[in-house]
Motif scaffolding. Structure first.
Motif, mmCIF file in Angstrom:
data_model
loop_
_atom_site.group_PDB
_atom_site.id
_atom_site.type_symbol
_atom_site.label_atom_id
_atom_site.label_comp_id
_atom_site.label_asym_id
_atom_site.label_seq_id
_atom_site.Cartn_x
_atom_site.Cartn_y
_atom_site.Cartn_z
ATOM 1 N N VAL A 170 0.862 -1.185 0.000
ATOM 2 C CA VAL A 170 0.000 0.000 0.000
ATOM 3 C C VAL A 170 0.894 1.230 0.000
ATOM 4 O O VAL A 170 2.096 1.151 0.290
ATOM 5 C CB VAL A 170 -0.929 0.029 1.231
ATOM 6 C CG1 VAL A 170 -1.882 -1.152 1.231
ATOM 7 C CG2 VAL A 170 -0.101 0.070 2.518
ATOM 8 N N ALA A 171 0.323 2.364 -0.308
ATOM 9 C CA ALA A 171 1.058 3.626 -0.240
ATOM 10 C C ALA A 171 1.098 4.125 1.206
ATOM 11 O O ALA A 171 0.211 3.804 2.010
ATOM 12 C CB ALA A 171 0.386 4.669 -1.132
ATOM 13 N N PRO A 172 2.122 4.904 1.570
ATOM 14 C CA PRO A 172 2.130 5.521 2.900
ATOM 15 C C PRO A 172 0.857 6.353 3.097
ATOM 16 O O PRO A 172 0.393 7.017 2.176
ATOM 17 C CB PRO A 172 3.372 6.420 2.856
ATOM 18 C CG PRO A 172 4.255 5.799 1.825
ATOM 19 C CD PRO A 172 3.318 5.234 0.781
ATOM 20 N N GLY A 173 0.291 6.276 4.285
ATOM 21 C CA GLY A 173 -0.952 6.997 4.541
ATOM 22 C C GLY A 173 -2.196 6.173 4.286
ATOM 23 O O GLY A 173 -3.302 6.573 4.658
ATOM 24 N N HIS A 174 -2.063 5.022 3.643
ATOM 25 C CA HIS A 174 -3.199 4.130 3.414
ATOM 26 C C HIS A 174 -3.665 3.564 4.761
ATOM 27 O O HIS A 174 -2.832 3.293 5.644
ATOM 28 C CB HIS A 174 -2.766 2.992 2.484
ATOM 29 C CG HIS A 174 -3.877 2.110 2.012
ATOM 30 N ND1 HIS A 174 -4.486 1.181 2.820
ATOM 31 C CD2 HIS A 174 -4.490 2.025 0.799
ATOM 32 C CE1 HIS A 174 -5.416 0.535 2.127
ATOM 33 N NE2 HIS A 174 -5.439 1.044 0.898
ATOM 34 N N PRO A 175 -4.959 3.369 4.952
ATOM 35 C CA PRO A 175 -5.446 2.842 6.246
ATOM 36 C C PRO A 175 -4.791 1.528 6.661
ATOM 37 O O PRO A 175 -4.533 1.315 7.855
ATOM 38 C CB PRO A 175 -6.951 2.653 5.992
ATOM 39 C CG PRO A 175 -7.273 3.662 4.934
ATOM 40 C CD PRO A 175 -6.072 3.749 4.062
ATOM 41 N N LEU A 176 -4.461 0.670 5.700
ATOM 42 C CA LEU A 176 -3.844 -0.607 6.056
ATOM 43 C C LEU A 176 -2.409 -0.458 6.545
ATOM 44 O O LEU A 176 -1.858 -1.375 7.154
ATOM 45 C CB LEU A 176 -3.874 -1.563 4.854
ATOM 46 C CG LEU A 176 -5.217 -2.246 4.568
ATOM 47 C CD1 LEU A 176 -5.115 -3.069 3.289
ATOM 48 C CD2 LEU A 176 -5.633 -3.134 5.732
#
Length: 294
Positions: free
Chosen positions: A173-179
């Protein structure tokens, strides 16, 4: 930096470090010493650091130079692989090896294997097709390729195969993604229900994932290449399960983050071929190079 350093100067820097003096390093790369001194000075100005201190007793790396040396060596090694690998693509009149490879293999490990083959057998020309795993298998079956490289969990029963390397799939996932803030490992059940950006049906990565899940992946978007999936994830569009080979640099740079899973997604990369059980000729040499370098 506003421009790339001269590759010849980077090669010189590595040679000076290896041989202990500017003169010896210059001789090793075939450069006159006055030119070498100027090239090294330009490299230091461009990088903004002093790499080497010179004296009548030799040359000594500075603290910054010692850190920069391994990066410089990687640049030289990559340049050498580029030159040696592409030489096999254009060599006239020599033997031709027909290869079909999945995208992950072709983009991330095949160039090193081909460079090693070219080192062993200079003059080999390559007829290369890059496709998904299903298409690679079709190429081998039809005789369009002497050897193929695939990522699927198992090789077809009508083809011979050999494991040449290992890999694993990771949820990114990208940084800042909830996961990115998920506590603990994501369960297999949660992964089954997670909408993913995926490759097309027939991709080895997708086949491996769906076999491990025991169900079809839930797709939010289907894209035609690993690079396109990775870019979409980095842009914050969603999440994807990709080969670690394809995302390792982004994970190290922090532009992608790996979400821990409670599911084992390790896999083998395989060479496949038709005909006799024992592969022979250039195809066998390439497979040996791949296995040796793993």
């Amino acid at each position: 930096m506003t421009s790339w350093p001269e590759l010849s100067a980077v090669e010189l820097f590595v040679a000076v470090a290896d041989h202990g003096s500017l003169g010896a390093g210059a001789r090793a790369v075939g450069m006159a010493q006055p030119n070498a001194s100027r090239a090294l000075s330009r490299l230091e100005r461009g990088l903004g650091i002093t790499l080497i201190t010179r004296s009548t007793t030799g040359s000594k790396l500075t603290a910054e130079g010692m850190l920069a040396l391994e990066w410089a060596r990687a640049v030289v090694d990559s340049a050498r692989a580029l030159v040696e690998g592409t030489a096999g693509l254009t060599a006239p009149g020599g033997p031709v090896l027909m290869v079909s490879a999945s995208q992950t293999v072709a983009e991330h490990v095949l160039p090193r294997w081909l460079a090693e083959l070219n080192r062993r057998r200079p003059g080999v020309a390559l007829d290369l097709r890059v496709a998904n795993t299903a298409a690679v298998i079709d190429d081998v079956r039809s005789g369009s390729a002497s050897v193929g490289f695939i990522e699927s969990p198992e090789a077809p029963r009508d083809l011979h195969s050999q494991v040449v390397a290992t890999d694993e799939l990771v949820l990114v996932v990208a940084p800042g993604h909830p996961l990115a803030e998920h506590a603990g490992a994501l369960s297999t059940k949660a992964l089954r229900s997670l909408p993913l950006i995926t490759r097309e049906t027939g991709s080895g990565t997708r086949v491996t994932l769906e076999e491990a899940l025991g169900a079809p992946a839930r797709t939010a978007q289907v894209l035609p290449s690993t690079a396109a999936v990775r870019l979409a994830v980095q842009a914050g569009t969603g999440q994807a399960v990709l080969s670690r080979l394809a995302v390792d640099d982004a994970l190290q740079a922090g532009t992608l983050l790996a979400v821990p899973l409670d599911l084992d997604l390790s896999r083998h990369l395989r060479a496949v071929w038709a005909g006799p059980t024992r592969l022979s000729g250039l195809g066998a040499e390439l497979v040996d190079a791949a296995t040796t370098m793993h």
